[in-house]
Write a protein that holds these residues in place. Structure first.
Motif, PDB file in Angstrom:
ATOM      1  N   TYR A 136       0.959  -1.134  -0.226  1.00  0.00           N
ATOM      2  CA  TYR A 136       0.047  -0.155   0.102  1.00  0.00           C
ATOM      3  C   TYR A 136       0.930   1.350  -0.015  1.00  0.00           C
ATOM      4  CZ  TYR A 136      -3.975  -3.056   1.305  1.00  0.00           C
ATOM      5  OH  TYR A 136      -4.983  -3.986   1.000  1.00  0.00           O
ATOM      6  N   GLU A 137       0.442   2.206  -0.852  1.00  0.00           N
ATOM      7  CA  GLU A 137       1.423   3.496  -0.997  1.00  0.00           C
ATOM      8  C   GLU A 137       1.137   4.052   0.105  1.00  0.00           C
ATOM      9  OE1 GLU A 137       3.646   4.751  -4.543  1.00  0.00           O
ATOM     10  OE2 GLU A 137       3.092   2.930  -3.467  1.00  0.00           O
ATOM     11  N   ASP A 138       2.109   4.834   0.683  1.00  0.00           N
ATOM     12  CA  ASP A 138       2.091   5.825   1.957  1.00  0.00           C
ATOM     13  C   ASP A 138       2.653   7.038   1.483  1.00  0.00           C
ATOM     14  OD1 ASP A 138       2.188   3.346   3.460  1.00  0.00           O
ATOM     15  OD2 ASP A 138       4.247   3.191   3.352  1.00  0.00           O
ATOM     16  N   ILE A 139       2.060   8.135   2.179  1.00  0.00           N
ATOM     17  CA  ILE A 139       2.194   9.637   1.877  1.00  0.00           C
ATOM     18  C   ILE A 139       3.156  10.340   2.642  1.00  0.00           C
ATOM     19  CG2 ILE A 139       0.984  11.639   1.148  1.00  0.00           C
ATOM     20  CD1 ILE A 139      -1.424  10.054   0.844  1.00  0.00           C
ATOM     21  N   VAL A 140       4.218  10.832   2.270  1.00  0.00           N
ATOM     22  CA  VAL A 140       5.219  11.577   3.028  1.00  0.00           C
ATOM     23  C   VAL A 140       5.082  13.115   2.602  1.00  0.00           C
ATOM     24  CG1 VAL A 140       7.674  11.737   3.332  1.00  0.00           C
ATOM     25  CG2 VAL A 140       6.814   9.450   2.767  1.00  0.00           C
ATOM     26  N   ILE A 141       4.793  13.723   3.622  1.00  0.00           N
ATOM     27  CA  ILE A 141       4.614  15.271   3.398  1.00  0.00           C
ATOM     28  C   ILE A 141       5.667  16.019   4.366  1.00  0.00           C
ATOM     29  CG2 ILE A 141       2.995  16.934   3.861  1.00  0.00           C
ATOM     30  CD1 ILE A 141       0.717  14.795   3.614  1.00  0.00           C
ATOM     31  N   ALA A 142       6.392  16.905   3.901  1.00  0.00           N
ATOM     32  CA  ALA A 142       7.192  17.690   4.474  1.00  0.00           C
ATOM     33  C   ALA A 142       6.642  19.129   4.683  1.00  0.00           C
ATOM     34  CB  ALA A 142       8.376  18.208   3.509  1.00  0.00           C
ATOM     35  N   GLU A 143       6.794  19.540   5.847  1.00  0.00           N
ATOM     36  CA  GLU A 143       6.141  20.789   6.476  1.00  0.00           C
ATOM     37  C   GLU A 143       7.167  21.908   6.753  1.00  0.00           C
ATOM     38  OE1 GLU A 143       2.947  20.426   9.001  1.00  0.00           O
ATOM     39  OE2 GLU A 143       3.379  18.441   9.432  1.00  0.00           O
ATOM     40  N   TYR A 144       6.805  23.013   6.830  1.00  0.00           N
ATOM     41  CA  TYR A 144       7.675  24.337   6.539  1.00  0.00           C
ATOM     42  C   TYR A 144       8.400  24.531   8.086  1.00  0.00           C
ATOM     43  CZ  TYR A 144      10.255  28.170   5.453  1.00  0.00           C
ATOM     44  OH  TYR A 144      11.597  29.311   5.263  1.00  0.00           O
ATOM     45  N   ASP A 145       7.952  23.639   9.013  1.00  0.00           N
ATOM     46  CA  ASP A 145       8.407  23.791  10.468  1.00  0.00           C
ATOM     47  C   ASP A 145       9.682  23.158  10.301  1.00  0.00           C
ATOM     48  OD1 ASP A 145       7.054  21.434  10.359  1.00  0.00           O
ATOM     49  OD2 ASP A 145       6.104  21.902  12.440  1.00  0.00           O
ATOM     50  N   ASN A 146       9.775  22.143  11.259  1.00  0.00           N
ATOM     51  CA  ASN A 146      10.740  21.003  11.288  1.00  0.00           C
ATOM     52  C   ASN A 146      10.363  19.522  11.426  1.00  0.00           C
ATOM     53  OD1 ASN A 146       9.908  21.266  13.860  1.00  0.00           O
ATOM     54  ND2 ASN A 146      11.779  20.871  14.875  1.00  0.00           N
ATOM     55  N   ARG A 147       9.414  19.185  10.379  1.00  0.00           N
ATOM     56  CA  ARG A 147       8.956  17.950  10.563  1.00  0.00           C
ATOM     57  C   ARG A 147       8.465  17.399   9.177  1.00  0.00           C
ATOM     58  NH1 ARG A 147       6.966  16.010  15.543  1.00  0.00           N
ATOM     59  NH2 ARG A 147       6.835  17.672  17.250  1.00  0.00           N
ATOM     60  N   VAL A 148       8.515  16.051   9.485  1.00  0.00           N
ATOM     61  CA  VAL A 148       8.050  15.378   7.963  1.00  0.00           C
ATOM     62  C   VAL A 148       7.124  14.238   8.358  1.00  0.00           C
ATOM     63  CG1 VAL A 148       8.740  13.651   6.299  1.00  0.00           C
ATOM     64  CG2 VAL A 148      10.171  15.429   6.797  1.00  0.00           C
ATOM     65  N   HIS A 149       5.933  14.409   8.039  1.00  0.00           N
ATOM     66  CA  HIS A 149       4.877  13.471   8.591  1.00  0.00           C
ATOM     67  C   HIS A 149       4.598  12.376   7.575  1.00  0.00           C
ATOM     68  CE1 HIS A 149       3.876  15.757  11.792  1.00  0.00           C
ATOM     69  NE2 HIS A 149       3.394  16.727  11.267  1.00  0.00           N
ATOM     70  N   ILE A 150       4.145  10.962   8.001  1.00  0.00           N
ATOM     71  CA  ILE A 150       4.038   9.888   7.115  1.00  0.00           C
ATOM     72  C   ILE A 150       2.734   9.417   7.440  1.00  0.00           C
ATOM     73  CG2 ILE A 150       4.781   7.753   6.576  1.00  0.00           C
ATOM     74  CD1 ILE A 150       7.518   8.316   7.614  1.00  0.00           C
ATOM     75  N   PHE A 151       1.750   9.413   6.357  1.00  0.00           N
ATOM     76  CA  PHE A 151       0.383   8.852   6.611  1.00  0.00           C
ATOM     77  C   PHE A 151       0.439   7.357   5.970  1.00  0.00           C
ATOM     78  CE2 PHE A 151      -0.418  13.319   6.867  1.00  0.00           C
ATOM     79  CZ  PHE A 151      -1.251  13.344   7.991  1.00  0.00           C
ATOM     80  N   TYR A 152       0.349   6.309   6.378  1.00  0.00           N
ATOM     81  CA  TYR A 152       0.679   5.105   5.902  1.00  0.00           C
ATOM     82  C   TYR A 152      -0.595   4.663   5.483  1.00  0.00           C
ATOM     83  CZ  TYR A 152       4.980   4.582   8.263  1.00  0.00           C
ATOM     84  OH  TYR A 152       6.424   4.625   8.419  1.00  0.00           O
ATOM     85  N   GLY A 153      -0.633   4.050   4.432  1.00  0.00           N
ATOM     86  CA  GLY A 153      -1.928   3.418   3.563  1.00  0.00           C
ATOM     87  C   GLY A 153      -2.007   1.950   4.051  1.00  0.00           C
ATOM     88  N   SER A 154      -3.220   1.513   3.997  1.00  0.00           N
ATOM     89  CA  SER A 154      -3.550  -0.049   4.358  1.00  0.00           C
ATOM     90  C   SER A 154      -4.937  -0.113   3.710  1.00  0.00           C
ATOM     91  CB  SER A 154      -3.940   0.080   5.770  1.00  0.00           C
ATOM     92  OG  SER A 154      -5.008   0.743   6.293  1.00  0.00           O
ATOM     93  N   VAL A 155      -5.364  -1.140   3.891  1.00  0.00           N
ATOM     94  CA  VAL A 155      -6.918  -1.788   3.352  1.00  0.00           C
ATOM     95  C   VAL A 155      -7.822  -0.795   3.421  1.00  0.00           C
ATOM     96  CG1 VAL A 155      -7.224  -3.458   5.204  1.00  0.00           C
ATOM     97  CG2 VAL A 155      -8.278  -4.077   2.787  1.00  0.00           C
ATOM     98  N   TYR A 156      -7.707   0.011   4.588  1.00  0.00           N
ATOM     99  CA  TYR A 156      -8.900   0.799   5.075  1.00  0.00           C
ATOM    100  C   TYR A 156      -8.535   2.114   4.591  1.00  0.00           C
ATOM    101  CZ  TYR A 156      -9.433  -3.428   8.275  1.00  0.00           C
ATOM    102  OH  TYR A 156      -9.364  -4.498   8.599  1.00  0.00           O
ATOM    103  N   GLY A 157      -7.662   2.421   3.854  1.00  0.00           N
ATOM    104  CA  GLY A 157      -7.267   3.639   3.463  1.00  0.00           C
ATOM    105  C   GLY A 157      -6.191   4.328   4.242  1.00  0.00           C
TER     106      GLY A 157
END
Length: 617
Positions: A136-157
């Motif tokens: 399942y494809e995961d989404i990696v998002i960089a933010e302009y503060d000092n973080r990178v967030h990861i939303f993991y994909g699954s069978v449930y979205g």
């Protein structure tokens, strides 16, 4: 356990040893990692190769070999729910959210979306890739503060809040890039921030990791990252957009670099724009004109100013199907995007936008009509998707209404020609003797929209190869007879919709020694091997029948007592293997010691020794 299988006609079991006398098999990470991503300048269908026209570089940029083995495409899947339509991910400036707009046969609907929450005010760059290898494809998002967030994909979205976050040492996180940069079979995250580029090596979980490595940059504003072999030394290099141009850090250590100067707020994209065999770099700069640095065998020594004045993102594809690469770019402070038309890049089409700060440009066939569309998005205004229906018109577009801020920062298509193909070139296999190839078989998962094509060549010595031969799965060719060395190459044609589900798992070359004749003689039947020997679990007995025969294979102890009958029947010509698991005719485990096999075919026989050692020895 008794298994007899005619090699090449039935699936070869996964527990077979990695190398036997009559098999070349590649299935593990270590098998594939010595191969290359490649591009051949004269085209995929060319059968005679000129070594000077081959461009190859180590795996990890577009194709990688997972730690579990096989080959996969990395981070190139924009169909996030596997319904056959490319979706769009947009950050929402000022709201700490990101929106997944779900595409379908009726197009986009602004109400048909999933909202990802829990982000910083300014999402500043997106990448997609299967980080945890769960298909399942995961989404990696960089933010302009000092973080990178990861939303993991699954069978449930996707979860509504980030499952994982990386805290950087500095603010200004901009563009995450997913690659296997250290070739260990795990997806890594490379992300830029002010003054520094961080490397986070998989497998994760990434929120527990400190950056294993980093590069200190000279400029204060670091933006887009790209990978490619830009000096043709078979290593991946890292190119970085900065305020006043592009820095190229030379792999594999990224310690030395060169700078390509340009105007402020520069961004870049890479491809062979003039088809001279060298990669070029287009820089979208907010100056009086854009600029192309032309690659050559001596580096990026020449440049050309071309129409357009951007400053935002850019992307390269063949948009109008004229066999030339085109460039789409956003135009900072001009409320417009534009398309520079190849091959001369002297004319462009301007496409009006409602926002003067557009940043991200994506080129893909979003409506499945066979023509590439262009998405402009980012920096606080609505994103615009311009449809390509035999060309572009200002009125033919779809508007994503939210105040978007960035999207996926990737160019689809191969690095050189932007064709929808990824390519793999194997290492060279030495059989150690002159052989005949009986068949070549490969296994994998090839979803609809992905086609695997495989070529093979052979040589008596590596200075005189045959032409490349396109094989069907399970086939062979007489040109491969009488050779000692083998090599294969694959192209994976894809629409970038289900690349997460794609896998090339293993490949087997089944062959026998050239000295085995088609007539049943003492010299022909004697071809037999035992692997491993000694053994503690299973012995694999491999043999070849040059013609149909009545065959028996028996196991005796050192006193001549029959312990087990493994084979008894009439078999066609071809290679076979049989497994003895160390049990007798009652299926009870025999004692450790010396045993003998007797292989008979017709009136000929072969006797050999097996050594069974204690389990766990």
């Amino acid at each position: 356990m008794i298994i007899i299988t005619q090699i090449g006609l039935v699936y070869f079991i996964s527990r077979i040893i990695l190398f036997a006398q009559n098999i070349w098999i590649e299935k593990t990470h270590s098998d594939f990692i010595d191969g290359w991503e490649y591009y051949y300048l004269a085209g995929d269908t060319t059968t005679q190769w000129n070594a000077s026209l081959v461009r190859r570089w180590k795996l990890g940029g577009y194709i990688y070999s997972p730690a579990t083995g096989g080959l996969r495409i990395i981070g190139r899947d924009w169909d996030l729910n596997d319904d056959g339509w490319l979706d769009v991910v947009l950050g929402r400036r000022g709201y700490g959210k990101a929106d997944i707009y779900w595409n379908s046969s009726i197009g986009f609907d602004t109400t048909r979306k999933t909202v990802l929450q829990g982000l910083n005010t300014y999402p500043q760059g997106f990448s997609v890739g299967d980080l945890n290898f769960d298909n399942y494809e995961d989404i990696v998002i960089a933010e302009y503060d000092n973080r990178v967030h990861i939303f993991y994909g699954s069978v449930y979205g996707y979860s509504q809040f980030p499952d994982d976050s990386i805290v950087l040492g500095t603010e200004g996180a901009q563009h995450p890039l997913i690659a296997d940069i250290n070739n260990d079979g795990n997806s890594d995250i490379i992300v830029s921030s002010q003054h520094r580029i961080y490397f986070y090596y998989g497998p994760g979980p990434f929120h527990n990791l400190l950056p294993t490595d980093s590069i200190v940059c000279t400029d204060t504003w670091i933006n887009r990252l790209s990978l490619g072999d830009l000096n043709y030394d078979n290593k991946l290099d890292l190119s970085v957009s900065q305020e006043s141009g592009v820095i190229i850090y030379w792999g594999p250590n990224f310690l030395s670099f060169i700078t390509l100067n340009a105007g402020s707020n520069a961004d870049h994209s890479i491809a062979d724009l003039n088809k001279d065999g060298y990669l070029d770099i287009f820089i979208n700069q907010s100056a009086n004109s854009d600029i192309i640095y032309w690659g050559s065998n001596s580096g990026f020594n020449t440049s050309t100013n071309i129409p357009g004045s951007g400053g935002g993102d850019c992307s390269i594809e063949c948009i109008n199907d004229d066999n030339s690469l085109d460039i789409a770019a956003s135009q900072l402070n001009a409320n417009a995007g534009y398309i520079l038309w190849g091959p001369d890049y002297n004319s462009f089409t301007s496409l009006p936008l409602s926002n003067s700060q557009m940043q991200v440009v994506n080129i893909a066939d979003f409506d499945n009509n066979g023509e590439k569309d262009v998405l402009f998005g980012g920096a606080g205004g609505p994103a615009y998707l311009y449809w390509n229906n035999g060309g572009f018109s200002p009125a033919n577009h779809f508007i994503f209404p939210d105040a978007s801020d960035d999207a996926v920062w990737e160019d689809l298509g191969s690095l050189w020609d932007r064709a929808n193909k990824e390519r793999y070139l194997s290492s060279v296999f030495d059989a150690g003797a002159i052989i005949i190839v009986d068949s070549v078989k490969w296994w994998g998962n090839f979803p609809q929209g992905i086609v695997c094509s495989l070529w093979v060549r052979g040589a008596v010595d590596t200075t005189a190869w045959t032409r490349w031969i396109l094989l069907s799965n399970g086939g062979t060719d007489t040109l491969l007879n009488g050779k000692r060395f083998l090599q294969y190459r694959c192209t994976f044609s894809t629409d970038y919709k289900r690349t997460t589900k794609f896998s090339f798992d293993s490949i087997c070359f089944y062959y026998h020694a050239m000295g085995i004749s088609e007539k049943l003689t003492k010299n022909s039947l004697i071809f037999c091997s035992i692997m491993p020997n000694p053994f503690s679990s299973e012995a694999h007995i491999n043999f070849f029948l040059p013609t149909r025969a009545d065959v028996s294979l028996k196991i005796y102890n050192s006193y001549g007592e029959l312990m087990k009958l493994l084979v008894d029947g009439n078999y066609n010509a071809g290679p076979y293997y049989v497994i003895w698991d160390g049990t007798d005719y009652r299926n009870k485990l025999v004692n450790p010691g010396v045993y003998f096999y007797c292989l008979k075919a017709g009136n000929l026989r072969k006797v050999g020794k097996l050594i069974f050692v204690k389990r766990g020895y």
